[in-house]
Motif scaffolding. Structure first.
Motif, PDB file in Angstrom:
ATOM      1  N   GLY A  11      -1.580 -40.446  -7.565  1.00 61.76           N
ATOM      2  CA  GLY A  11      -0.732 -41.242  -6.687  1.00 61.76           C
ATOM      3  C   GLY A  11       0.587 -41.625  -7.316  1.00 61.76           C
ATOM      4  O   GLY A  11       0.888 -41.258  -8.456  1.00 61.76           O
ATOM      5  N   PRO A  12       1.387 -42.377  -6.548  1.00 65.28           N
ATOM      6  CA  PRO A  12       2.690 -42.815  -7.051  1.00 65.28           C
ATOM      7  C   PRO A  12       2.517 -43.645  -8.325  1.00 65.28           C
ATOM      8  O   PRO A  12       1.619 -44.473  -8.427  1.00 65.28           O
ATOM      9  CB  PRO A  12       3.247 -43.679  -5.912  1.00 65.28           C
ATOM     10  N   GLY A  13       3.349 -43.381  -9.293  1.00 72.10           N
ATOM     11  CA  GLY A  13       3.291 -44.127 -10.546  1.00 72.10           C
ATOM     12  C   GLY A  13       2.218 -43.661 -11.504  1.00 72.10           C
ATOM     13  O   GLY A  13       1.935 -44.335 -12.504  1.00 72.10           O
ATOM     14  N   ALA A  14       1.615 -42.502 -11.251  1.00 73.23           N
ATOM     15  CA  ALA A  14       0.533 -42.011 -12.117  1.00 73.23           C
ATOM     16  C   ALA A  14       1.020 -41.828 -13.552  1.00 73.23           C
ATOM     17  O   ALA A  14       0.353 -42.251 -14.498  1.00 73.23           O
ATOM     18  CB  ALA A  14      -0.042 -40.710 -11.573  1.00 73.23           C
ATOM     19  N   THR A  15       2.185 -41.210 -13.701  1.00 69.51           N
ATOM     20  CA  THR A  15       2.719 -40.990 -15.051  1.00 69.51           C
ATOM     21  C   THR A  15       3.007 -42.319 -15.737  1.00 69.51           C
ATOM     22  O   THR A  15       2.716 -42.490 -16.927  1.00 69.51           O
ATOM     23  CB  THR A  15       3.984 -40.115 -14.997  1.00 69.51           C
ATOM     24  N   THR A  16       3.531 -43.276 -14.996  1.00 72.02           N
ATOM     25  CA  THR A  16       3.826 -44.601 -15.559  1.00 72.02           C
ATOM     26  C   THR A  16       2.548 -45.265 -16.065  1.00 72.02           C
ATOM     27  O   THR A  16       2.535 -45.873 -17.135  1.00 72.02           O
ATOM     28  CB  THR A  16       4.508 -45.493 -14.505  1.00 72.02           C
ATOM     29  N   ARG A  17       1.464 -45.138 -15.307  1.00 70.17           N
ATOM     30  CA  ARG A  17       0.184 -45.721 -15.738  1.00 70.17           C
ATOM     31  C   ARG A  17      -0.336 -45.043 -17.005  1.00 70.17           C
ATOM     32  O   ARG A  17      -0.839 -45.707 -17.911  1.00 70.17           O
ATOM     33  CB  ARG A  17      -0.841 -45.643 -14.610  1.00 70.17           C
ATOM     34  N   VAL A  18      -0.203 -43.725 -17.072  1.00 71.26           N
ATOM     35  CA  VAL A  18      -0.655 -43.003 -18.267  1.00 71.26           C
ATOM     36  C   VAL A  18       0.187 -43.420 -19.477  1.00 71.26           C
ATOM     37  O   VAL A  18      -0.355 -43.658 -20.557  1.00 71.26           O
ATOM     38  CB  VAL A  18      -0.610 -41.474 -18.046  1.00 71.26           C
ATOM     39  N   VAL A  19       1.493 -43.548 -19.307  1.00 73.25           N
ATOM     40  CA  VAL A  19       2.365 -43.966 -20.415  1.00 73.25           C
ATOM     41  C   VAL A  19       1.988 -45.367 -20.881  1.00 73.25           C
ATOM     42  O   VAL A  19       1.961 -45.636 -22.093  1.00 73.25           O
ATOM     43  CB  VAL A  19       3.853 -43.857 -20.011  1.00 73.25           C
ATOM     44  N   ALA A  20       1.667 -46.258 -19.965  1.00 74.22           N
ATOM     45  CA  ALA A  20       1.239 -47.611 -20.356  1.00 74.22           C
ATOM     46  C   ALA A  20      -0.034 -47.552 -21.195  1.00 74.22           C
ATOM     47  O   ALA A  20      -0.164 -48.260 -22.204  1.00 74.22           O
ATOM     48  CB  ALA A  20       1.036 -48.473 -19.113  1.00 74.22           C
ATOM     49  N   GLU A  21      -0.973 -46.686 -20.810  1.00 77.76           N
ATOM     50  CA  GLU A  21      -2.198 -46.541 -21.596  1.00 77.76           C
ATOM     51  C   GLU A  21      -1.930 -45.893 -22.944  1.00 77.76           C
ATOM     52  O   GLU A  21      -2.590 -46.214 -23.936  1.00 77.76           O
ATOM     53  CB  GLU A  21      -3.249 -45.773 -20.801  1.00 77.76           C
ATOM     54  N   LEU A  22      -0.956 -44.986 -22.989  1.00 75.67           N
ATOM     55  CA  LEU A  22      -0.561 -44.391 -24.276  1.00 75.67           C
ATOM     56  C   LEU A  22      -0.054 -45.464 -25.230  1.00 75.67           C
ATOM     57  O   LEU A  22      -0.375 -45.449 -26.415  1.00 75.67           O
ATOM     58  CB  LEU A  22       0.541 -43.354 -24.072  1.00 75.67           C
ATOM     59  N   ARG A  23       0.763 -46.363 -24.712  1.00 73.83           N
ATOM     60  CA  ARG A  23       1.283 -47.456 -25.555  1.00 73.83           C
ATOM     61  C   ARG A  23       0.141 -48.267 -26.147  1.00 73.83           C
ATOM     62  O   ARG A  23       0.159 -48.607 -27.329  1.00 73.83           O
ATOM     63  CB  ARG A  23       2.212 -48.356 -24.750  1.00 73.83           C
TER      64      ARG A  23
END
Length: 108
Positions: free
Chosen positions: A3-15
């Motif tokens: 969904g929308p923002g999927a990459t943003t959520r993955v980047v947050a988990e990477l951090r």
């Protein structure tokens, strides 16, 4: 992750993962490179720890990345889940557990 923002959520988990394991190696598998590296830098993701993998056979690339045990995180995007059968998805989850890697599948 979908969904929308999927990459943003993955980047947050990477951090979060990098805060716990600062030297964590990340493999990002894509058919085409469509992630903006400057955005990762702004999110404090060290590009030196990223390996961008472009492969015509992304399933082979995921399997190879997990088997290598080089990566603490493997991010896979580019195929809809419907194009990968449940047996293969289970196999990837098992391989991720065995290698100790986090596996993220970004579905657009």
């Amino acid at each position: 992750v979908q969904g929308p923002g999927a990459t943003t959520r993955v980047v947050a988990e990477l951090r979060e993962a990098l805060a716990l394991q600062p030297g964590l190696q990340i493999g990002w598998i894509q058919p085409e490179r469509n992630v903006f590296p400057q955005g990762l830098v702004q999110a404090e993701i060290p590009l030196a720890q990223m390996t961008w993998i472009q492969q015509r056979d992304p399933l082979w690339a995921v399997e190879t990345a997990l088997r290598s045990q080089i990566f603490g995180v493997v991010i896979f995007e580019g195929l809809d889940q419907e194009k990968v059968d449940e047996k293969q998805r289970r196999r990837f989850r098992m391989m991720a557990r065995q290698s100790g890697a986090r596996l993220y599948w970004i579905v657009r």
